[in-house]
Design a protein around this motif. Structure first.
Motif, PDB file in Angstrom:
ATOM      1  N   ASP A  26       0.829  -1.205   0.000  1.00 26.78           N
ATOM      2  CA  ASP A  26       0.000   0.000   0.000  1.00 26.78           C
ATOM      3  C   ASP A  26       0.865   1.257   0.000  1.00 26.78           C
ATOM      4  O   ASP A  26       0.515   2.268  -0.636  1.00 26.78           O
ATOM      5  N   ASP A  27       1.998   1.214   0.721  1.00 28.89           N
ATOM      6  CA  ASP A  27       2.934   2.348   0.708  1.00 28.89           C
ATOM      7  C   ASP A  27       3.465   2.592  -0.701  1.00 28.89           C
ATOM      8  O   ASP A  27       3.584   3.736  -1.145  1.00 28.89           O
ATOM      9  N   GLU A  28       3.816   1.506  -1.390  1.00 26.82           N
ATOM     10  CA  GLU A  28       4.301   1.641  -2.771  1.00 26.82           C
ATOM     11  C   GLU A  28       3.257   2.337  -3.641  1.00 26.82           C
ATOM     12  O   GLU A  28       3.574   3.255  -4.411  1.00 26.82           O
ATOM     13  N   ALA A  29       2.025   1.885  -3.533  1.00 27.00           N
ATOM     14  CA  ALA A  29       0.950   2.468  -4.341  1.00 27.00           C
ATOM     15  C   ALA A  29       0.745   3.936  -3.987  1.00 27.00           C
ATOM     16  O   ALA A  29       0.585   4.792  -4.864  1.00 27.00           O
ATOM     17  N   LEU A  47       1.674  -5.715  -8.525  1.00 23.93           N
ATOM     18  CA  LEU A  47       1.022  -4.627  -9.261  1.00 23.93           C
ATOM     19  C   LEU A  47       0.420  -3.695  -8.229  1.00 23.93           C
ATOM     20  O   LEU A  47      -0.347  -4.128  -7.362  1.00 23.93           O
ATOM     21  N   GLU A  48       0.764  -2.406  -8.319  1.00 22.12           N
ATOM     22  CA  GLU A  48       0.194  -1.417  -7.417  1.00 22.12           C
ATOM     23  C   GLU A  48      -0.857  -0.593  -8.161  1.00 22.12           C
ATOM     24  O   GLU A  48      -0.623  -0.171  -9.298  1.00 22.12           O
ATOM     25  N   ILE A  49      -1.976  -0.359  -7.498  1.00 23.47           N
ATOM     26  CA  ILE A  49      -3.069   0.431  -8.060  1.00 23.47           C
ATOM     27  C   ILE A  49      -3.481   1.471  -7.024  1.00 23.47           C
ATOM     28  O   ILE A  49      -3.656   1.147  -5.843  1.00 23.47           O
ATOM     29  N   ALA A  50      -3.618   2.711  -7.453  1.00 22.97           N
ATOM     30  CA  ALA A  50      -4.083   3.773  -6.558  1.00 22.97           C
ATOM     31  C   ALA A  50      -4.967   4.737  -7.329  1.00 22.97           C
ATOM     32  O   ALA A  50      -4.769   4.944  -8.533  1.00 22.97           O
ATOM     33  N   ALA A  51      -5.930   5.310  -6.639  1.00 26.53           N
ATOM     34  CA  ALA A  51      -6.839   6.252  -7.297  1.00 26.53           C
ATOM     35  C   ALA A  51      -7.315   7.287  -6.288  1.00 26.53           C
ATOM     36  O   ALA A  51      -7.436   7.004  -5.092  1.00 26.53           O
ATOM     37  N   SER A  81      -8.532  11.889  -5.862  1.00 28.59           N
ATOM     38  CA  SER A  81      -8.572  13.251  -6.382  1.00 28.59           C
ATOM     39  C   SER A  81      -7.591  14.179  -5.680  1.00 28.59           C
ATOM     40  O   SER A  81      -7.451  15.332  -6.073  1.00 28.59           O
ATOM     41  N   ASP A  82      -6.929  13.698  -4.624  1.00 31.15           N
ATOM     42  CA  ASP A  82      -5.993  14.520  -3.863  1.00 31.15           C
ATOM     43  C   ASP A  82      -4.568  13.998  -4.048  1.00 31.15           C
ATOM     44  O   ASP A  82      -4.307  13.189  -4.933  1.00 31.15           O
ATOM     45  N   GLU A  83      -3.640  14.453  -3.196  1.00 30.00           N
ATOM     46  CA  GLU A  83      -2.285  13.912  -3.242  1.00 30.00           C
ATOM     47  C   GLU A  83      -2.204  12.578  -2.509  1.00 30.00           C
ATOM     48  O   GLU A  83      -1.336  11.759  -2.783  1.00 30.00           O
ATOM     49  N   GLU A  84      -3.102  12.369  -1.581  1.00 28.25           N
ATOM     50  CA  GLU A  84      -3.226  11.082  -0.898  1.00 28.25           C
ATOM     51  C   GLU A  84      -4.350  10.319  -1.581  1.00 28.25           C
ATOM     52  O   GLU A  84      -5.483  10.811  -1.674  1.00 28.25           O
ATOM     53  N   PRO A  85      -4.105   9.127  -2.105  1.00 26.07           N
ATOM     54  CA  PRO A  85      -5.154   8.412  -2.836  1.00 26.07           C
ATOM     55  C   PRO A  85      -6.299   7.977  -1.926  1.00 26.07           C
ATOM     56  O   PRO A  85      -6.106   7.698  -0.741  1.00 26.07           O
ATOM     57  N   THR A  86      -7.476   7.908  -2.509  1.00 29.49           N
ATOM     58  CA  THR A  86      -8.642   7.395  -1.788  1.00 29.49           C
ATOM     59  C   THR A  86      -8.517   5.898  -1.575  1.00 29.49           C
ATOM     60  O   THR A  86      -8.919   5.361  -0.538  1.00 29.49           O
ATOM     61  N   VAL A  87      -7.965   5.213  -2.566  1.00 27.32           N
ATOM     62  CA  VAL A  87      -7.756   3.771  -2.476  1.00 27.32           C
ATOM     63  C   VAL A  87      -6.352   3.448  -2.978  1.00 27.32           C
ATOM     64  O   VAL A  87      -5.887   4.024  -3.967  1.00 27.32           O
ATOM     65  N   ALA A  88      -5.661   2.566  -2.277  1.00 24.03           N
ATOM     66  CA  ALA A  88      -4.314   2.135  -2.670  1.00 24.03           C
ATOM     67  C   ALA A  88      -4.191   0.653  -2.354  1.00 24.03           C
ATOM     68  O   ALA A  88      -4.330   0.246  -1.193  1.00 24.03           O
ATOM     69  N   SER A 140      -2.242  -3.321  -3.409  1.00 22.80           N
ATOM     70  CA  SER A 140      -1.140  -4.057  -4.029  1.00 22.80           C
ATOM     71  C   SER A 140      -1.610  -5.480  -4.296  1.00 22.80           C
ATOM     72  O   SER A 140      -2.186  -6.127  -3.410  1.00 22.80           O
ATOM     73  N   VAL A 141      -1.388  -5.948  -5.510  1.00 23.50           N
ATOM     74  CA  VAL A 141      -1.831  -7.279  -5.929  1.00 23.50           C
ATOM     75  C   VAL A 141      -0.601  -8.078  -6.368  1.00 23.50           C
ATOM     76  O   VAL A 141       0.268  -7.531  -7.049  1.00 23.50           O
ATOM     77  N   PRO A 142      -0.488  -9.355  -5.986  1.00 27.43           N
ATOM     78  CA  PRO A 142       0.699 -10.150  -6.341  1.00 27.43           C
ATOM     79  C   PRO A 142       0.735 -10.524  -7.824  1.00 27.43           C
ATOM     80  O   PRO A 142       0.720 -11.710  -8.191  1.00 27.43           O
ATOM     81  N   LEU A 143       0.779  -9.505  -8.677  1.00 26.77           N
ATOM     82  CA  LEU A 143       0.774  -9.724 -10.123  1.00 26.77           C
ATOM     83  C   LEU A 143       1.963  -9.032 -10.773  1.00 26.77           C
ATOM     84  O   LEU A 143       1.837  -8.389 -11.810  1.00 26.77           O
TER      85      LEU A 143
END
Length: 310
Positions: free
Chosen positions: A110-113, A141-145, A147-154, A156-159
Motif C-alpha cells: 500500500d505504501d508503494e501504491a 502490481l500497485e493500483i491507486a486512485a 482526487s488529492d495527493e493522498e489516494p482514496t484507495v491504494a 497491491s496485488v501479487p501480479l
C-alpha cells in the motif's frame, strides 16, 4: 540538497542521486544500478539464499561509497516485495544494516501504491482531476486512485511480471496452455480488487508507470527514452492487443531485439503485457498515459515534504 535514493526492487537495485529542495522537481544527477533479480535468489522455502544476500550487501556497500563520493547529505533506502515477502527478510535487513550502515526500510504494498500516486500527481498536477495509477513491478502490481495527493484507495496485488513469469511461464517461447492459465489467474485476481477501485469513481486521467509499461509503450510506437521525459507517451489498448499474439510467439532473445526492451526484461515481457492488457480491459481504459516519475520520485517528494521551509 543532494540526496541518494537506494531502491531495492525484485528485479533491479538502483542508486539514484538527485539534487532536490522543497517546492522544486528533483533533478537526477547520477544513476548506478544492477539487475540483481533478488526474487530469483530464493531457496525452496522462499528464503533469500546466501548468494543473493551476498550480492545485495556488496552492491549496497558500493552504492554507499558512491553516494558519499557524489556528495549526498543522506541516503533514502527502501525495499519492496522481494524482501517484504521473504521469511528471512528481517535477517537480511539486519545484515545489511550491520555490514553497510544503511538502514534499509521495507515498504508495504500500500505504501508503494501511495508514494507512486504522489509522484504521478505532482508530475501531472491538479488539472488531472481524479487519477488512477497503475505500476507493474517485479513482484506486485500497485493500483491507486483519488482526487488529492493522498489516494482514496491504494492496493497491491501479487501480479508482478517477474513473479508471474517464474510461477506461470516455464517455456521459451511460452506454452499456449500456460499462457491461457496465467491469463485466467491474472484476470481473476485483478477482478477481485477492481470493484474497490472503481467504486470510488471513474478516473479522469489514467496513468501507467514502471519499466514494463514504458517498454510496452515503446514497442507500440511511443517515443524513445532519448527524446527526454517531457515528450508525451501513452500505451493504447488496441495497439497492445495487436502485439499480444506476436509477443507470446517470440523467444526471449527475439523480444530483446524489440525497441525499448532490455535482455534482462525480455523474459518477463509476456507476463507484463498480460497484466497491462487486463488492466485496460477490466478498468475499461482505451489508453494509459505513461509517467516518467514513479516510486523513487514519490519517496523523494515525501521526504522533501517533511522538511521545514527555509
Amino acid at each position: 540538497m543532494r540526496l541518494g535514493v537506494l531502491d531495492v526492487g525484485s528485479n533491479t537495485v538502483h542508486l539514484l542521486v538527485v539534487d532536490a529542495h522543497r517546492g522544486a522537481a528533483p533533478l537526477p544527477a547520477y544513476s548506478y544500478k544492477t539487475e540483481l533479480r533478488l526474487a530469483e535468489h530464493l531457496d525452496k522455502e522462499g528464503k533469500i539464499a546466501q548468494s543473493g544476500a551476498d550480492e545485495l550487501v556488496s552492491f549496497i556497500n558500493q552504492a554507499a561509497e558512491l553516494a558519499e563520493d557524489k556528495g549526498c547529505e543522506s541516503v533514502l533506502a527502501f525495499a519492496t516485495s522481494a524482501l517484504r515477502e521473504a521469511p528471512n527478510g528481517e535477517k537480511v535487513l539486519e545484515r545489511v544494516r550491520k555490514e553497510t550502515e544503511i538502514d534499509l526500510q521495507v515498504l508495504t504494498g500500500d505504501d508503494e501504491a501511495r508514494l507512486t500516486f504522489l509522484a504521478v500527481r505532482r508530475w501531472f498536477g491538479w488539472s488531472s482531476g481524479r487519477l488512477a495509477v497503475f505500476d507493474i513491478g517485479g513482484g506486485s502490481l500497485e493500483i491507486a486512485a483519488g482526487s488529492d495527493e493522498e489516494p482514496t484507495v491504494a492496493v497491491s496485488v501479487p501480479l508482478g511480471a517477474g513473479r508471474l513469469t517464474r510461477e506461470g511461464l516455464t517455456q521459451d517461447p511460452p506454452d499456449k496452455d500456460e499462457v491461457r492459465a496465467l491469463r485466467k489467474r491474472i484476470r481473476m485476481e485483478m477482478a477481485a480488487v477492481a470493484g474497490t477501485v472503481l467504486r470510488a469513481g471513474k478516473p479522469q486521467r489514467s496513468v501507467a508507470t514502471s519499466k514494463t509499461f514504458r517498454s510496452l509503450a515503446r514497442i507500440c510506437g511511443a517515443a524513445p527514452s532519448d527524446d527526454g521525459p517531457y515528450v508525451p507517451r501513452s500505451l493504447n489498448r488496441d495497439d497492445l492487443a495487436e502485439w499480444m499474439p506476436k509477443l507470446t510467439k517470440m523467444s526471449a532473445a527475439e523480444r530483446a531485439e524489440l525497441p525499448g526492451v532490455s535482455v534482462g526484461r525480455s523474459t518477463q515481457l509476456v507476463a507484463g503485457a498480460m497484466v497491462a492488457d487486463a488492466v485496460m480491459d477490466l478498468f475499461d481504459l482505451p489508453s494509459l498515459e505513461v509517467c516518467p516519475w514513479a516510486l523513487r520520485e514519490g519517496v523523494i517528494l515525501s521526504r522533501l515534504d517533511q522538511l521545514q521551509p527555509r
